[in-house]
Write an enzyme that holds these catalytic residues in place. Structure first.
Site, PDB file in Angstrom:
ATOM      1  N   HIS A  62       3.385  -2.990   7.635  1.00 34.36           N
ATOM      2  CA  HIS A  62       3.576  -2.471   8.967  1.00 34.36           C
ATOM      3  C   HIS A  62       2.014  -2.390   9.463  1.00 34.36           C
ATOM      4  CE1 HIS A  62       3.480   1.303   6.797  1.00 34.36           C
ATOM      5  NE2 HIS A  62       2.551   1.556   7.732  1.00 34.36           N
ATOM      6  N   GLU A 107      -3.287   0.920   3.538  1.00 36.13           N
ATOM      7  CA  GLU A 107      -2.253   1.641   3.036  1.00 36.13           C
ATOM      8  C   GLU A 107      -1.443   0.858   1.882  1.00 36.13           C
ATOM      9  OE1 GLU A 107       2.088   4.108   3.913  1.00 36.13           O
ATOM     10  OE2 GLU A 107       0.804   3.146   5.548  1.00 36.13           O
ATOM     11  N   HIS A 158      -4.255   1.581  10.642  1.00 32.54           N
ATOM     12  CA  HIS A 158      -4.305   1.078   9.244  1.00 32.54           C
ATOM     13  C   HIS A 158      -3.261  -0.052   9.246  1.00 32.54           C
ATOM     14  CE1 HIS A 158      -0.848   4.009   9.066  1.00 32.54           C
ATOM     15  NE2 HIS A 158      -0.248   3.075   8.274  1.00 32.54           N
TER      16      HIS A 158
END
Length: 145
Positions: free
Chosen positions: A7, A131, A80
């Protein structure tokens, strides 16, 4: 080590407004119900895409880490990107050996998909907050996209 893009995290002052924008302007048809992640100080909502997701992140409480980002970017913006890895501890140890900085304690915590996550310092990642999340398994109860 790097797996699929899971994502893109987008900070927003209003999840509801952002969901409408993605639907009205881009034709997004599936937004999940928002939910709170008190341990991370955020409210989260995922928008499904054919090959990934957008994670909308709204501050939760006065001490939310997203407040600082929104102070610099009042309308929100890309926060992010998240990549899957098969083994979060092996990825962490490999990255540390290569000199990358793991944010926080360096110990994985449970993220919005219910799997262990870590964040890498933007200074080591070309200015991008990255991440890493352990690849969700069907047994985790989460959809693998």
């Amino acid at each position: 080590m790097i797996g699929r893009l899971n994502h893109v995290g987008v900070a927003t002052p209003s999840i509801a407004d952002s969901v409408r924008m993605y639907a009205d302007l881009l034709g997004a048809t599936r937004a999940h119900e928002p939910f709170d992640l008190p341990a991370q100080g955020v409210r989260v909502c995922f928008i499904d895409l054919p090959n990934s997701q957008v994670e909308l992140i709204e501050p939760l409480g006065d001490d939310s880490p997203i407040h600082g980002f929104l102070a610099k970017n009042p309308k929100g913006g890309q926060h992010h990107i998240c990549f899957e890895v098969e083994d979060i501890l092996a990825a962490r140890d490999d990255l540390r050996a290569k000199g990358a900085t793991i944010l926080g304690t360096g110990e994985p915590r449970i993220g919005a998909h219910g799997t262990p996550i870590l964040f890498l310092h933007p200074k080591d990642m070309g200015g991008v907050l990255v991440e890493l999340m352990q690849t969700p398994q069907p047994a985790d109860g989460m959809e693998a996209h």
